[in-house]
Enzyme design. Structure first.
Site, mmCIF file in Angstrom:
data_model
loop_
_atom_site.group_PDB
_atom_site.id
_atom_site.type_symbol
_atom_site.label_atom_id
_atom_site.label_comp_id
_atom_site.label_asym_id
_atom_site.label_seq_id
_atom_site.Cartn_x
_atom_site.Cartn_y
_atom_site.Cartn_z
ATOM 1 N N TYR A 119 -5.080 1.152 15.508
ATOM 2 C CA TYR A 119 -3.455 1.418 16.309
ATOM 3 C C TYR A 119 -3.596 1.386 18.330
ATOM 4 O O TYR A 119 -3.427 0.086 18.635
ATOM 5 C CB TYR A 119 -3.028 2.793 16.408
ATOM 6 C CG TYR A 119 -1.787 2.504 15.259
ATOM 7 C CD1 TYR A 119 -1.129 2.554 14.403
ATOM 8 C CD2 TYR A 119 -3.131 3.430 14.199
ATOM 9 C CE1 TYR A 119 -0.177 2.526 13.456
ATOM 10 C CE2 TYR A 119 -2.228 3.347 12.891
ATOM 11 C CZ TYR A 119 -1.480 2.704 12.811
ATOM 12 O OH TYR A 119 -0.701 3.655 11.116
ATOM 13 N N ARG A 136 0.524 -1.069 -0.132
ATOM 14 C CA ARG A 136 -0.063 -0.181 -0.031
ATOM 15 C C ARG A 136 0.777 0.522 -0.158
ATOM 16 O O ARG A 136 1.554 1.330 0.467
ATOM 17 C CB ARG A 136 -1.149 -0.043 1.273
ATOM 18 C CG ARG A 136 -1.369 0.899 1.675
ATOM 19 C CD ARG A 136 -2.742 0.786 2.557
ATOM 20 N NE ARG A 136 -3.259 2.962 2.406
ATOM 21 C CZ ARG A 136 -3.561 2.969 3.740
ATOM 22 N NH1 ARG A 136 -2.951 2.749 4.658
ATOM 23 N NH2 ARG A 136 -4.028 4.481 3.907
ATOM 24 N N HIS A 160 -3.045 10.997 1.127
ATOM 25 C CA HIS A 160 -2.487 10.594 2.364
ATOM 26 C C HIS A 160 -1.691 11.878 2.851
ATOM 27 O O HIS A 160 -0.579 11.835 2.947
ATOM 28 C CB HIS A 160 -1.683 9.633 2.302
ATOM 29 C CG HIS A 160 -0.878 8.518 2.886
ATOM 30 N ND1 HIS A 160 -1.065 7.334 3.709
ATOM 31 C CD2 HIS A 160 -0.805 9.778 4.596
ATOM 32 C CE1 HIS A 160 -1.520 7.262 4.995
ATOM 33 N NE2 HIS A 160 -0.819 8.680 5.260
ATOM 34 N N ASN A 207 -7.802 1.951 9.764
ATOM 35 C CA ASN A 207 -6.428 1.843 10.361
ATOM 36 C C ASN A 207 -6.670 1.535 12.489
ATOM 37 O O ASN A 207 -7.223 2.274 12.810
ATOM 38 C CB ASN A 207 -5.420 3.473 9.963
ATOM 39 C CG ASN A 207 -5.276 3.378 8.328
ATOM 40 O OD1 ASN A 207 -5.363 2.129 7.695
ATOM 41 N ND2 ASN A 207 -4.792 4.746 7.931
ATOM 42 N N GLU A 255 -7.926 8.098 6.134
ATOM 43 C CA GLU A 255 -8.096 9.105 7.878
ATOM 44 C C GLU A 255 -8.896 10.226 7.967
ATOM 45 O O GLU A 255 -8.248 11.247 7.968
ATOM 46 C CB GLU A 255 -6.633 9.003 8.393
ATOM 47 C CG GLU A 255 -6.388 7.283 8.949
ATOM 48 C CD GLU A 255 -4.912 7.568 10.165
ATOM 49 O OE1 GLU A 255 -4.919 8.597 10.182
ATOM 50 O OE2 GLU A 255 -4.106 6.410 10.075
ATOM 51 N N GLU A 295 -3.770 -0.247 7.986
ATOM 52 C CA GLU A 295 -2.847 0.397 9.082
ATOM 53 C C GLU A 295 -2.712 -0.167 10.427
ATOM 54 O O GLU A 295 -3.862 -0.474 10.782
ATOM 55 C CB GLU A 295 -2.602 1.619 8.989
ATOM 56 C CG GLU A 295 -1.920 2.294 7.757
ATOM 57 C CD GLU A 295 -1.921 3.704 8.265
ATOM 58 O OE1 GLU A 295 -1.828 3.990 9.406
ATOM 59 O OE2 GLU A 295 -2.231 4.748 7.530
HETATM 60 O O1 IFM Z 1 1.661 7.794 10.296
HETATM 61 C C1 IFM Z 1 0.660 7.721 10.442
HETATM 62 C C2 IFM Z 1 0.176 7.814 9.304
HETATM 63 O O2 IFM Z 1 0.562 8.651 8.103
HETATM 64 C C3 IFM Z 1 -1.649 7.190 8.755
HETATM 65 N N1 IFM Z 1 -1.580 6.219 10.278
HETATM 66 C C4 IFM Z 1 -1.257 6.969 11.454
HETATM 67 C C5 IFM Z 1 0.565 6.526 11.348
HETATM 68 C C6 IFM Z 1 1.289 6.669 12.602
HETATM 69 O O3 IFM Z 1 1.339 7.525 12.859
#
Ligand code: IFM
Length: 459
Positions: A302, A81, A125, A300, A170, A360
């Protein structure tokens, strides 16, 4: 204790990948006709980026394309990606095309295919051409139509070889961090403008879906959202309500209109004059455009948000609180793999996406190359293990998960944090540009190789 993922839990036809984005790795910011982006401008605004760092060189990927493609292939993945830098192909955002920019991505796509790696192309992005910012940026409607034209150009140029398109990455970050909190480009602090931007980013997505499909009817098209489960810190009604607001702010504001429900009414009411409705931003037909059918939802993920009511804090008047029993990454983000299971199951249950792709997932820790030439990033390895185990659980529970991309291929420019926060499977020495596969990268490679072995699908 970390749970280990079972490679047999994932279907053989699964996208196993690594992810990057243009401004974070390419460098060559002023070369071969690339125009300036809002991140070039933001990085040069004093006080905005840690140590005043910028993406002028980054990982020098623009000049190291072939060896970086070899690096990707060496990880055993079948998908990569990346994002196209809009100002590299259309230096002023619209109008005059930069053939050298298109050629760079064309070579990248050919190089991936030659290595049996499927390209997953993200159109936006965050590196908006500065020229479009100068005419108002995302808070103005015209930027969405410029995005549709740019999307059609990319589809016409690369759509014969690229089958997977992510429109916007995002939108919450671009809209809120960029225009509300002011900590990302373009750096304005105006809540009302952030909701105009959010609407136009969603509209841009819907218009791009139409534009791509009209050129490449068989394309798989989706959007990527940054989503996090929102959990109340206590059972107190105020905390429960704060968690619901946070969920609306981050998740539902984007999911609901994308899946045909319009904007969440509880939030519209709370936003009052800051809502896009009150500002006259939402025009007839927009919600239908935004709700265009997609082939997958990019997620995405985290961490999760454990939320407390915070009446004095800015909108949405909620504060994320630390859990004494939890582990945290170098960003102070809670490691919450169980939340990936809960989130994907909820998405499947409530929104019925055609498929879910984790576009992500990853963690930052302060790594260093030890004298033996290795990066012993055990914490990151555990992070990937536990999240892949959690994803396997979600798939077993009925979530239609069809892909997973580790963030990130290599350490890179982490926006307002500059080069301090390392997310890579590969360590980058930014002085010499030497790449070193971390222990987590070795683990991910071995896992992916196993998971890609032919086997019966468990889904
Ligand atoms: O680095 C970023 C990415 O550009 C978008 N999602 C979160 C990642 C980590 O902060």
């Amino acid at each position: 204790m970390t749970e280990f993922p079972d490679p047999a839990r994932f279907p053989a036809r699964f996208a196993w990948g690594v992810a990057t984005s243009s401004y974070q790795i390419e460098g060559a910011a002023a070369e071969d006709g690339r125009g300036p982006s809002i991140w070039d401008t933001f990085c040069r605004t004093p006080g905005k980026v840690l140590k005043a760092e910028h993406g002028d060189v980054a990982c020098d990927h623009y000049h190291r394309l072939e060896s970086d493609l070899d690096l990707i292939a060496s990880l055993g993945v079948n998908a990569y990606r990346f994002s196209v830098a809009w100002p590299r192909v259309l230096p002023a955002g619209r109008g005059k095309i930069n053939p050298a920019g298109l050629d760079f991505y064309s070579r990248m796509v050919d190089g991936l295919l030659a290595r049996n790696v499927t390209p997953w192309l993200t159109l936006y992005h965050w590196d908006l051409p500065q020229a479009l910012q100068d005419t108002g940026g995302w808070p103005v409607r015209d930027t969405a139509s410029a995005f549709a034209d740019y999307s059609a150009l990319i589809a016409r140029t690369l759509g014969d070889r690229v089958g997977n398109f992510i429109t916007v990455n995002e939108p919450w970050v671009a809209a809120y961090l960029g225009h509300g909190a002011g900590v990302h480009a373009p750096g304005t602090r105006d809540l009302a403008a952030s909701y105009r931007a959010a609407h136009h980013l969603l509209l841009a997505h819907g218009l791009a879906v139409q534009a791509i499909r009209s050129v490449v009817p068989q394309a798989q098209v989706g959007i990527t959202l940054n989503l996090a489960q929102s959990v109340p810190a206590t059972d107190e009604p105020a905390d429960v309500a704060a968690a619901r607001r946070q969920d609306g702010f981050l998740n539902r504001w984007y999911l609901d209109p994308l899946y045909g429900r319009g904007y969440p009414q509880d939030l519209v009411g709370l936003l009052g004059l800051n809502s896009p409705q009150a500002q006259g931003t939402v025009q007839p037909g927009d919600l239908e455009t935004i709700a265009a059918a997609t082939d997958f939802l990019g997620v995405n993920m985290y961490s999760r948000d454990v939320v407390q009511d915070a009446p004095d804090a800015p909108w949405p008047h909620a504060r994320t609180v630390k859990q004494p029993e939890s582990e945290y990454t170098g960003f102070g983000w809670e490691v919450a793999p169980q939340s990936l299971t809960a989130l994907t199951l909820r998405l499947q249950r409530e929104y019925h996406p055609a498929a879910i792709v984790i576009t992500e997932n990853g963690a930052t820790y302060p790594d260093r190359v030890t004298p033996d030439g290795t990066v012993h990033d055990e914490a990151r390895t555990r992070y990937f293990q536990s999240h892949l185990a959690a994803l396997g659980e979600a798939a077993l529970g009925g979530a239609k998960v069809t892909g997973y991309f580790a963030w990130s291929l290599m350490d890179n420019f982490e926006w307002a944090e500059g080069y301090d926060k390392r997310f890579g499977l590969v360590h980058v020495d930014f002085g010499t540009q030497v790449r070193t596969l971390k222990q987590s990268g070795q683990w991910y490679r071995d896992f992916v190789v196993q998971a890609r072995q032919p086997k019966g699908s468990f889904l």
